[in-house]
Design a protein around this motif. Structure first.
Motif, PDB file in Angstrom:
ATOM      1  N   THR A   1     -64.827 -31.356 -17.349  1.00 24.24           N
ATOM      2  CA  THR A   1     -64.445 -31.628 -18.741  1.00 24.24           C
ATOM      3  C   THR A   1     -62.964 -32.000 -18.861  1.00 24.24           C
ATOM      4  O   THR A   1     -62.472 -32.227 -19.969  1.00 24.24           O
ATOM      5  CB  THR A   1     -64.696 -30.398 -19.641  1.00 24.24           C
ATOM      6  OG1 THR A   1     -63.725 -29.371 -19.350  1.00 24.24           O
ATOM      7  CG2 THR A   1     -66.105 -29.851 -19.434  1.00 24.24           C
TER       8      THR A   1
ATOM      9  N   GLN B   1     -59.419 -33.463 -19.289  1.00 21.04           N
ATOM     10  CA  GLN B   1     -58.791 -34.643 -19.870  1.00 21.04           C
ATOM     11  C   GLN B   1     -57.293 -34.418 -19.942  1.00 21.04           C
ATOM     12  O   GLN B   1     -56.831 -33.271 -19.990  1.00 21.04           O
ATOM     13  CB  GLN B   1     -59.352 -34.978 -21.247  1.00 21.04           C
ATOM     14  CG  GLN B   1     -59.256 -33.878 -22.272  1.00 21.04           C
ATOM     15  CD  GLN B   1     -59.830 -34.293 -23.614  1.00 21.04           C
ATOM     16  OE1 GLN B   1     -59.156 -34.958 -24.415  1.00 21.04           O
ATOM     17  NE2 GLN B   1     -61.074 -33.900 -23.874  1.00 21.04           N
ATOM     18  N   THR B   2     -56.538 -35.489 -19.930  1.00 11.80           N
ATOM     19  CA  THR B   2     -55.085 -35.384 -20.012  1.00 11.80           C
ATOM     20  C   THR B   2     -54.587 -36.138 -21.237  1.00 11.80           C
ATOM     21  O   THR B   2     -55.214 -37.098 -21.697  1.00 11.80           O
ATOM     22  CB  THR B   2     -54.391 -35.948 -18.754  1.00 11.80           C
ATOM     23  OG1 THR B   2     -54.742 -37.327 -18.596  1.00 11.80           O
ATOM     24  CG2 THR B   2     -54.818 -35.171 -17.513  1.00 11.80           C
TER      25      THR B   2
ATOM     26  N   CYS C   1     -59.094 -28.477 -20.472  1.00 12.26           N
ATOM     27  CA  CYS C   1     -60.525 -28.413 -20.200  1.00 12.26           C
ATOM     28  C   CYS C   1     -61.115 -27.208 -20.919  1.00 12.26           C
ATOM     29  O   CYS C   1     -60.386 -26.412 -21.515  1.00 12.26           O
ATOM     30  CB  CYS C   1     -60.824 -28.382 -18.707  1.00 12.26           C
ATOM     31  SG  CYS C   1     -60.153 -26.970 -17.839  1.00 12.26           S
TER      32      CYS C   1
ATOM     33  N   LYS D   1     -54.902 -29.968 -29.037  1.00 13.46           N
ATOM     34  CA  LYS D   1     -54.383 -31.208 -28.457  1.00 13.46           C
ATOM     35  C   LYS D   1     -53.261 -31.779 -29.333  1.00 13.46           C
ATOM     36  O   LYS D   1     -52.199 -32.172 -28.834  1.00 13.46           O
ATOM     37  CB  LYS D   1     -55.517 -32.225 -28.326  1.00 13.46           C
ATOM     38  CG  LYS D   1     -55.113 -33.520 -27.600  1.00 13.46           C
ATOM     39  CD  LYS D   1     -56.180 -34.581 -27.714  1.00 13.46           C
ATOM     40  CE  LYS D   1     -57.480 -34.166 -27.063  1.00 13.46           C
ATOM     41  NZ  LYS D   1     -58.457 -35.276 -27.091  1.00 13.46           N
TER      42      LYS D   1
END
Length: 320
Positions: free
Chosen positions: A212, A214-215, A224, A312
């Motif tokens: 899962t 992502q950056t 994640c 995020k």
């Protein structure tokens, strides 16, 4: 406003029936610190137990030598409750009423966001681990440190310093651990129990979690998550996801690592770590959580994917 170790030590020594309260989902520092103090107080003739509301993680179970109980009435009328490695009663919700029902309360912690909420408090955000504070408290009370107490303190310190890699590790940290060797500790055995005692399900869930990944912010943040469905599919336990956020922080170029755990469909626990320039405790505090500058967490009352977007945006704002 801290009380002194001498003041707190005198209060502890004046009591006979004592319960210790580590935070929910005990890590090595909470369990090691609690086990060390519990054994030291039992050796001094006190009736002492660690009151828990969840299962001790498999890799920390070796520290529990009959110390832990879920029975708040095991020693009758409690004179003193001591919370360890946590700074408010939301960290042990099912035990909060029992904690406050004792005659006196003490808090020993090293989280910067801890508030004075007990009758006696010692909070030092500069301490690498609560285990360091428990070491000083035991010494101040004039109690003897034996091999098992030393190994519990070693477990507390090695886990909260990332095996002495994190920036919270100091000269004092190494001096304390060096002294623990003089009590005959087997640091290799303790390290094997903590770090090399994994079920295959742990590897399976780690693989699913990393899928899962992502950056954001040009690779400066790695995120994640894990869901309850993922745990069911792999047969893993939530406690077996510990360590994932450290793996994310180890990625080249990553400044902030974030790991989200789905507690239920509308509740997500967030763990954050940073390397050098981001104060994740500040981000956590904005979400009702707290912790350290480089390690903090919060709980968001939303589904995991909604929580991911919230955190995020917080991280992007902080990095920019």
């Amino acid at each position: 406003m801290n009380n002194s170790f001498q003041e707190i030590g005198n209060v502890i020594l004046s009591c006979n029936n004592i319960l210790l309260y580590p935070h929910l989902n005990m890590d090595g520092d909470a369990m090691g610190s609690s086990a060390a103090l519990c054994r030291a107080l039992r050796n001094a003739g006190k009736n002492c137990y660690i009151l828990i509301e969840d299962k001790v993680a498999d890799n920390l179970a070796f520290l529990d030598e009959g110390y832990c109980t879920a029975d708040a009435g095991i020693i009758g009328e409690v004179e003193l409750s001591i919370c360890i490695d946590c700074g408010d009663d939301t960290r042990f919700p099912a035990r909060a009423e029992a904690f406050h029902s004792s005659k006196l309360t003490v808090c020993i912690d090293h989280h910067r966001t801890t508030k004075d909420f007990c009758d006696y408090n010692y909070v030092d955000p500069g301490a690498a681990a609560t285990g360091q504070l428990i070491y000083h408290l035991i010494k101040t009370m004039g109690l003897q440190i034996d091999q098992k107490i030393g190994e519990a303190l070693f477990a507390a310190i090695t886990t909260d310093t990332g095996n002495f890699q994190y920036s919270n590790t100091t000269e004092e940290t190494h001096r304390i651990v060096a002294e623990l060797y003089s009590y005959g500790i087997d640091a290799n055995r303790v390290s094997i129990e903590i770090y090399e005692n994994n079920r295959i399900q742990r590897l399976k869930i780690t693989s699913r979690i990393l899928a899962t990944l992502q950056t954001v912010s040009d690779g400066r943040c790695a995120i994640c998550y894990v869901t309850q469905d993922m745990l069911d599919e792999t047969g893993a336990l939530m406690e077996e996801t510990e360590g994932v956020v450290q793996q994310l922080r180890g990625i080249s170029g990553v400044e902030v690592a974030v790991f989200l755990k789905e507690k239920d469909k509308n509740t997500t626990k967030v763990s954050m770590r940073s390397k050098s320039c981001v104060d994740v405790a500040e981000i956590a505090a904005s979400l009702g959580g707290g912790g350290h500058i480089r390690a903090a967490g919060a709980t968001i009352e939303k589904p995991v994917l909604e929580s991911l977007e919230i955190i995020k945006n917080k991280i992007i704002e902080s990095l920019e």
